[in-house]
Write an enzyme that holds these catalytic residues in place. Structure first.
Site, PDB file in Angstrom:
ATOM      1  N   ASP A 189      -6.301   6.042 -13.756  1.00  0.00           N
ATOM      2  CA  ASP A 189      -6.256   4.948 -12.634  1.00  0.00           C
ATOM      3  C   ASP A 189      -4.987   3.840 -13.389  1.00  0.00           C
ATOM      4  O   ASP A 189      -5.433   3.146 -14.234  1.00  0.00           O
ATOM      5  CB  ASP A 189      -7.527   4.084 -12.739  1.00  0.00           C
ATOM      6  CG  ASP A 189      -7.289   3.216 -11.344  1.00  0.00           C
ATOM      7  OD1 ASP A 189      -6.228   2.620 -10.929  1.00  0.00           O
ATOM      8  OD2 ASP A 189      -8.135   3.134 -10.414  1.00  0.00           O
ATOM      9  N   ARG A 250      -6.394   9.480   1.628  1.00  0.00           N
ATOM     10  CA  ARG A 250      -5.606   9.304   2.717  1.00  0.00           C
ATOM     11  C   ARG A 250      -4.717  10.347   2.941  1.00  0.00           C
ATOM     12  O   ARG A 250      -4.402  11.185   1.949  1.00  0.00           O
ATOM     13  CB  ARG A 250      -4.578   8.217   2.540  1.00  0.00           C
ATOM     14  CG  ARG A 250      -5.175   6.730   3.032  1.00  0.00           C
ATOM     15  CD  ARG A 250      -5.719   6.523   4.252  1.00  0.00           C
ATOM     16  NE  ARG A 250      -6.025   5.175   4.709  1.00  0.00           N
ATOM     17  CZ  ARG A 250      -7.259   4.778   4.412  1.00  0.00           C
ATOM     18  NH1 ARG A 250      -8.300   5.521   4.274  1.00  0.00           N
ATOM     19  NH2 ARG A 250      -7.638   3.413   4.868  1.00  0.00           N
ATOM     20  N   GLU A 279      -3.675  12.951  12.038  1.00  0.00           N
ATOM     21  CA  GLU A 279      -5.206  13.120  12.090  1.00  0.00           C
ATOM     22  C   GLU A 279      -5.723  12.930  13.777  1.00  0.00           C
ATOM     23  O   GLU A 279      -4.979  12.048  14.498  1.00  0.00           O
ATOM     24  CB  GLU A 279      -6.213  11.995  11.526  1.00  0.00           C
ATOM     25  CG  GLU A 279      -6.061  11.998  10.141  1.00  0.00           C
ATOM     26  CD  GLU A 279      -6.794  10.993   9.193  1.00  0.00           C
ATOM     27  OE1 GLU A 279      -6.970  11.349   7.958  1.00  0.00           O
ATOM     28  OE2 GLU A 279      -7.085   9.985   9.996  1.00  0.00           O
ATOM     29  N   HIS A 298     -11.943  12.309   8.993  1.00  0.00           N
ATOM     30  CA  HIS A 298     -11.714  10.939   8.274  1.00  0.00           C
ATOM     31  C   HIS A 298     -13.061  10.254   8.641  1.00  0.00           C
ATOM     32  O   HIS A 298     -13.110   9.177   9.084  1.00  0.00           O
ATOM     33  CB  HIS A 298     -10.457  10.330   8.592  1.00  0.00           C
ATOM     34  CG  HIS A 298     -10.086   9.554   8.034  1.00  0.00           C
ATOM     35  ND1 HIS A 298      -8.811   8.606   7.888  1.00  0.00           N
ATOM     36  CD2 HIS A 298     -10.775   8.541   7.155  1.00  0.00           C
ATOM     37  CE1 HIS A 298      -8.626   7.774   7.005  1.00  0.00           C
ATOM     38  NE2 HIS A 298      -9.773   7.611   6.490  1.00  0.00           N
TER      39      HIS A 298
END
Length: 366
Positions: A189, A250, A279, A298
Site C-alpha cells: 500500500d 473497481r 457493469e 458489484h
C-alpha cells in the site's frame, strides 16, 4: 449571530437507503431535493434548476448507473454556482472529477469504511468459493448427474499466502479474516509505511514481491490514474502458477482480456470478480464462459447493513459540513482555504465560526 438560510441538498433518484432522508429531515434548516437520472427536455430543465441552487450534491459512485451529464465535473460545476460539497454515496468516487472540484473550491467527501465489513466478507467468500469450487459444483449439480466428486476437488486456504493490494478500511478487515483462516497475509500500500501495514495485520512487501509470493491476491485499492491497468498481462504472468485473483475494488484496475488469457492458459487457477468495465459485463464476456470464474455484479457492498451505514454516514457528514464543520472524510483537503472563502460568500459567515454556534465544530469519523 444570525443563522444562514435553508441549506439545500440534491440527491439523485437512484436507490438510496431511506435513512439518508430520514436523518436530514430532522434538521430544520436543511432541505432535500431529488433529480431524475434520465435525460428528457423537461426533466433536464427541472434537474438543472435544482442543481443551480444546491449547496451539496449527494452522488452515486457507480459510473455505469449515472448519466454522464450528471457526473460532478467542470461542466456540471459551471452550472452550480452555490455548490460547496459533492458527497459520494460510497467509498469510491468514480463519478467525481476531484481536480475539477478542487479548482472550483468544492469539497469532495466519501463514505469510506461504511461498507468495509460487507466488502471484506465478500472478498473472503469469493476466495473460498473459487478455492473450493463451490459455484462450479452447484452449477453442475443443478444440471448433471454421473460425475465424480473428485472432478470438483478444490484446495484449502489454510496455510496459504494471500496478498492484499491496499490495506485500508476493507483490506485491513480482510487481513484479520484471512489470518483467522490460518493464512499468511502480505500487503502493499503506497499510502502507508511498513509499520502501519504491520499494525493492520499484514507483512509489508513490494508489489512485485506480492505478485511472486502470494497464492491468492485480493484487490482493495482505489481506481485512479496510478491503478488503472495495474493488473495487466505482465502482472498476471508474474503471479504464481495456479494462483487465484480476487477483486472487489473497481473495474479497470485489472485488464479483463489479459485475465481471461491467463486463466485460459492455465497459468492462473481461478478468479472471483465482483467488478467489471462496464457493469454489468456482456452476456458473451469471455470471463463468464470460464468454469473457474465466480462472477458477481458489484454487490460486495450491497447489503442491508452496508447501504444503511452509507446513508447515515453521508447524512451525518453533510449535516456537519453544512453547519460549518470540517468533514472527516475529505478527499481533497487542499481545497479547504478556497472552500472556506466560498462558504462565507454563500452563507455570510465563516464555516468554523458557524460550527461553533451550532455545536458542529468537532466531527469524528465513525
Amino acid at each position: 449571530m444570525a443563522l444562514p438560510p435553508t441549506k439545500r441538498v440534491v440527491r439523485t433518484d437512484l436507490w438510496l437507503d431511506a435513512a439518508f432522508e430520514t436523518r436530514l429531515a430532522q434538521e430544520a434548516d436543511i432541505a432535500v431535493d431529488r433529480i431524475v437520472c434520465r435525460s428528457e427536455p423537461q426533466i433536464d430543465t427541472d434537474n438543472w434548476a435544482l442543481l443551480a441552487q444546491a449547496h451539496a450534491y449527494n452522488i452515486t459512485a457507480a459510473r455505469d448507473e449515472l448519466p454522464p451529464h450528471l457526473f460532478a465535473n467542470a461542466a456540471l460545476l459551471a452550472r452550480c454556482p452555490q455548490l460547496l460539497c459533492v458527497s459520494s454515496a460510497g467509498a469510491g468516487y468514480d463519478t467525481v472529477n476531484v481536480a475539477d472540484c478542487t479548482a472550483a473550491g468544492v469539497a469532495v467527501v466519501n463514505q469510506a469504511g461504511a461498507n468495509a465489513v460487507s466488502v471484506a466478507e465478500m472478498a473472503m467468500g469469493l476466495l473460498l468459493d473459487v478455492s473450493r469450487r463451490i459455484s462450479e459444483c452447484n452449477r453442475r449439480l443443478h444440471h448433471e448427474r454421473g460425475f465424480a466428486r473428485e472432478e470438483l476437488m478444490g484446495h484449502e486456504i489454510f496455510g496459504k499466502c494471500i496478498g492484499l493490494v491496499g490495506i485500508g478500511h476493507t483490506g485491513s478487515r480482510v487481513a484479520h479474516l484471512a489470518a483467522a483462516f490460518g493464512m499468511e497475509v502480505l500487503a502493499c500500500d503506497p499510502l502507508l509505511d511498513a509499520d502501519e501495514i504491520t499494525r493492520r495485520g499484514a507483512q509489508p512487501v513490494s508489489f512485485d514481491q506480492l505478485l511472486t509470493r502470494a497464492d491468492a491476491i485480493s484487490v482493495h485499492c482505489p481506481r485512479d490514474a496510478s491503478t488503472i491497468g495495474l493488473f495487466n498481462a505482465s502482472a498476471f504472468a508474474r503471479m504464481r502458477q495456479g494462483a487465484l485473483f480476487i477483486t472487489t475494488a473497481r473495474g479497470g484496475i485489472h485488464d479483463e482480456t489479459a485475465l481471461a488469457a491467463a486463466l485460459q492458459s492455465g497459468h492462473l487457477g481461478g478468479a472471483g470478480l465482483d467488478v467489471w468495465q462496464p457493469e454489468p459485463p456482456a452476456l458473451d464476456h469471455p470471463l463468464l464462459a470460464l468454469p473457474n470464474v465466480v462472477a458477481t455484479y458489484h454487490t460486495a457492498g450491497v447489503t442491508h447493513e452496508a447501504r444503511r451505514n452509507i446513508a447515515l454516514y453521508a447524512a451525518e457528514q453533510l449535516i456537519g459540513t453544512l453547519k460549518g464543520g470540517r468533514p472527516p472524510r475529505l478527499i481533497n483537503p487542499e481545497v479547504w482555504p478556497a472552500y472556506c472563502a466560498r462558504f462565507e460568500r454563500v452563507f455570510g459567515v465563516a464555516p468554523m465560526a458557524l460550527a461553533a454556534t451550532t455545536g458542529q465544530a468537532a466531527q469524528h469519523e465513525r
